[in-house]
Design a protein around this motif. Structure first.
Motif, PDB file in Angstrom:
ATOM      1  N   GLN A  66     -22.052  55.339  32.097  1.00 47.33           N
ATOM      2  CA  GLN A  66     -22.306  55.556  33.251  1.00 47.33           C
ATOM      3  C   GLN A  66     -22.302  54.013  34.043  1.00 47.33           C
ATOM      4  O   GLN A  66     -22.439  53.892  34.980  1.00 47.33           O
ATOM      5  N   LEU A  67     -22.378  52.999  33.041  1.00 43.91           N
ATOM      6  CA  LEU A  67     -22.314  51.456  33.673  1.00 43.91           C
ATOM      7  C   LEU A  67     -21.012  51.222  34.375  1.00 43.91           C
ATOM      8  O   LEU A  67     -21.211  50.315  35.437  1.00 43.91           O
ATOM      9  N   TRP A  68     -20.020  52.112  34.171  1.00 46.20           N
ATOM     10  CA  TRP A  68     -18.980  51.992  35.020  1.00 46.20           C
ATOM     11  C   TRP A  68     -18.934  52.359  36.424  1.00 46.20           C
ATOM     12  O   TRP A  68     -18.383  52.038  37.118  1.00 46.20           O
ATOM     13  N   GLN A  69     -19.979  53.017  36.777  1.00 42.31           N
ATOM     14  CA  GLN A  69     -20.176  53.072  38.101  1.00 42.31           C
ATOM     15  C   GLN A  69     -20.732  52.009  38.730  1.00 42.31           C
ATOM     16  O   GLN A  69     -20.426  51.721  40.172  1.00 42.31           O
ATOM     17  N   VAL A  70     -21.071  51.110  38.236  1.00 37.28           N
ATOM     18  CA  VAL A  70     -21.478  49.968  38.892  1.00 37.28           C
ATOM     19  C   VAL A  70     -20.162  48.610  38.535  1.00 37.28           C
ATOM     20  O   VAL A  70     -19.898  47.901  39.397  1.00 37.28           O
ATOM     21  N   LEU A  71     -19.639  48.752  37.220  1.00 33.98           N
ATOM     22  CA  LEU A  71     -18.648  47.778  37.016  1.00 33.98           C
ATOM     23  C   LEU A  71     -17.335  48.114  37.821  1.00 33.98           C
ATOM     24  O   LEU A  71     -16.589  47.012  38.196  1.00 33.98           O
ATOM     25  N   THR A  72     -17.054  49.492  38.296  1.00 30.04           N
ATOM     26  CA  THR A  72     -15.765  49.557  38.942  1.00 30.04           C
ATOM     27  C   THR A  72     -15.751  48.916  40.418  1.00 30.04           C
ATOM     28  O   THR A  72     -14.915  48.286  40.699  1.00 30.04           O
ATOM     29  N   PRO A  73     -16.940  48.986  41.377  1.00 27.78           N
ATOM     30  CA  PRO A  73     -17.066  48.354  42.450  1.00 27.78           C
ATOM     31  C   PRO A  73     -16.964  46.905  42.542  1.00 27.78           C
ATOM     32  O   PRO A  73     -16.324  46.229  43.060  1.00 27.78           O
ATOM     33  N   LEU A  74     -17.814  46.204  41.127  1.00 30.97           N
ATOM     34  CA  LEU A  74     -17.981  45.024  41.116  1.00 30.97           C
ATOM     35  C   LEU A  74     -16.532  44.353  40.697  1.00 30.97           C
ATOM     36  O   LEU A  74     -16.282  43.384  41.258  1.00 30.97           O
ATOM     37  N   THR A  75     -15.835  44.845  39.812  1.00 30.02           N
ATOM     38  CA  THR A  75     -14.578  44.513  39.368  1.00 30.02           C
ATOM     39  C   THR A  75     -13.615  44.381  40.736  1.00 30.02           C
ATOM     40  O   THR A  75     -12.829  43.391  40.976  1.00 30.02           O
ATOM     41  N   TYR A 100     -20.929  39.901  52.280  1.00 28.27           N
ATOM     42  CA  TYR A 100     -20.238  40.441  53.204  1.00 28.27           C
ATOM     43  C   TYR A 100     -19.136  41.339  52.842  1.00 28.27           C
ATOM     44  O   TYR A 100     -18.973  42.479  53.080  1.00 28.27           O
ATOM     45  N   LEU A 101     -18.417  40.873  51.723  1.00 26.21           N
ATOM     46  CA  LEU A 101     -17.196  41.568  51.215  1.00 26.21           C
ATOM     47  C   LEU A 101     -17.952  42.571  50.180  1.00 26.21           C
ATOM     48  O   LEU A 101     -17.296  43.654  50.263  1.00 26.21           O
ATOM     49  N   CYS A 102     -18.780  42.222  49.332  1.00 21.51           N
ATOM     50  CA  CYS A 102     -19.511  43.606  48.609  1.00 21.51           C
ATOM     51  C   CYS A 102     -20.014  44.462  49.164  1.00 21.51           C
ATOM     52  O   CYS A 102     -19.919  45.609  48.759  1.00 21.51           O
ATOM     53  N   THR A 103     -20.590  44.410  50.334  1.00 24.80           N
ATOM     54  CA  THR A 103     -20.977  45.407  51.108  1.00 24.80           C
ATOM     55  C   THR A 103     -19.794  46.279  51.618  1.00 24.80           C
ATOM     56  O   THR A 103     -19.930  47.458  51.619  1.00 24.80           O
ATOM     57  N   GLY A 104     -18.964  45.589  52.146  1.00 25.15           N
ATOM     58  CA  GLY A 104     -17.727  46.559  52.529  1.00 25.15           C
ATOM     59  C   GLY A 104     -17.124  47.128  51.544  1.00 25.15           C
ATOM     60  O   GLY A 104     -16.749  48.376  51.821  1.00 25.15           O
ATOM     61  N   VAL A 105     -16.949  46.653  50.391  1.00 27.89           N
ATOM     62  CA  VAL A 105     -16.301  47.263  49.272  1.00 27.89           C
ATOM     63  C   VAL A 105     -16.951  48.289  48.690  1.00 27.89           C
ATOM     64  O   VAL A 105     -16.490  49.660  48.628  1.00 27.89           O
ATOM     65  N   PHE A 106     -18.379  48.245  48.638  1.00 26.22           N
ATOM     66  CA  PHE A 106     -19.160  49.277  48.059  1.00 26.22           C
ATOM     67  C   PHE A 106     -19.281  50.690  48.978  1.00 26.22           C
ATOM     68  O   PHE A 106     -19.135  51.695  48.736  1.00 26.22           O
TER      69      PHE A 106
END
Length: 301
Positions: A66-75, A100-106
């Protein structure tokens, strides 16, 4: 010998009249809207348990789980930052562009993934639909719950990114909770709409990735939303600024990033909240009614 024939008490009645007399109903008949809502509420524990099971099983065959739940949006955020932040230098126009970018992507990925999974939530569960009797709306709602669980874990990572990049913890952080609730209601309604359309148009699932990619570019995920006013006619910029996903992204940025407002948000906070509530109510209620009207169609054919 006397004739002893027995009179038929139902003689002259139509099939519908006989069914009504003996309390018979059509299999799979659509219930009233209020009854449907009550039945759906009765299945809330099923939807919660089913969504948790789906999240646990979706990464069961990977080493990182389930670490991919975090790794996918981070990548995804890392790739977009390389292209838009470094190569295209969009970060020069936005303070703390990484956060700013990470908030939009997530935030965008929450809606994107819910819509993609919701589009096929009926067609991919035909065996379950034909075997069991339950409100079919449970399936698109579960699709949204799955993505909400993944988003909550991603938000923990986003909070760390925001802090590491120099943003302070303020009381405005608490506003992210109602913002995500509004987006969740919007997503549920939109997912119900897409589930019914996807059950009718089987090729829709193949088209949606292109639609969603276009939607992402129109939602200010990768660059400052002020570019809309700089490069588009007034009416087009206004239309894009009312884009529901953009509204929820802006609410999240307003809640978490001191550096992102007021000059880097499209509208005043009051306008953003009103639009956010309006979109949630419109799609939440409208999507539910639209899906309910097709209840008799799902799983047939």
């Amino acid at each position: 010998m006397a004739n002893t024939t027995v009179a038929d008490p139902d003689s002259g009645l139509t099939g519908a009249e006989l069914a009504h007399r003996y309390g018979l109903r059509v299999a799979g008949e659509r219930p009233s809207l209020s009854e449907y809502a009550r039945k759906l509420w009765a299945y809330r524990h099923f939807m919660t348990a089913y969504s948790r099971a789906k999240v646990a099983s979706s990464f069961s065959n990977t080493q990182l789980g389930q670490l991919w739940q975090v790794l996918t949006p981070l990548t995804n955020a890392a790739v977009y930052y390389l292209i838009f932040g470094v190569i295209m230098s969009q970060g020069r126009n936005v303070p703390n562009f990484i956060a700013y970018l990470c908030t939009g992507v997530f935030i965008f990925m929450f809606t994107q993934s819910a819509v993609l999974n919701g589009t096929s939530s009926i067609t991919s569960n035909l065996g379950l639909i034909r075997a069991l009797q339950f409100p079919r709306a449970a399936l698109p709602i579960t699709a949204t719950l799955i993505q909400l669980q993944q988003l909550l874990m991603a938000m923990v990572v986003l909070a760390g990114i925001v802090l590491v990049t120099g943003e302070p913890i303020t009381l405005k952080w608490l506003m992210i909770v109602p913002a995500l609730l509004l987006q969740s209601v919007f997503n549920v309604g939109l997912t119900m709409i897409m589930a019914r359309l996807g059950s009718k148009i089987t090729d829709l699932k193949q088209v949606m990735p292109f639609v969603l990619r276009t939607w992402m570019y129109a939602s200010g995920v990768l660059y400052s939303v002020t570019l809309f006013r700089d490069h588009l006619p007034g009416w087009a910029a206004t239309a894009l600024e009312c884009n529901p996903v953009l509204i929820y992204i802006e609410l999240a940025r307003y809640s978490l990033l001191e550096s992102a407002h007021p000059e880097h948000i499209t509208s005043s906070p009051t306008q953003l909240w009103l639009l956010g509530v309006g979109w949630a109510v419109l799609f939440g209620i409208g999507g539910f009614i639209y899906f309910w009207r097709g209840e008799e169609e799902y799983g047939r054919g």
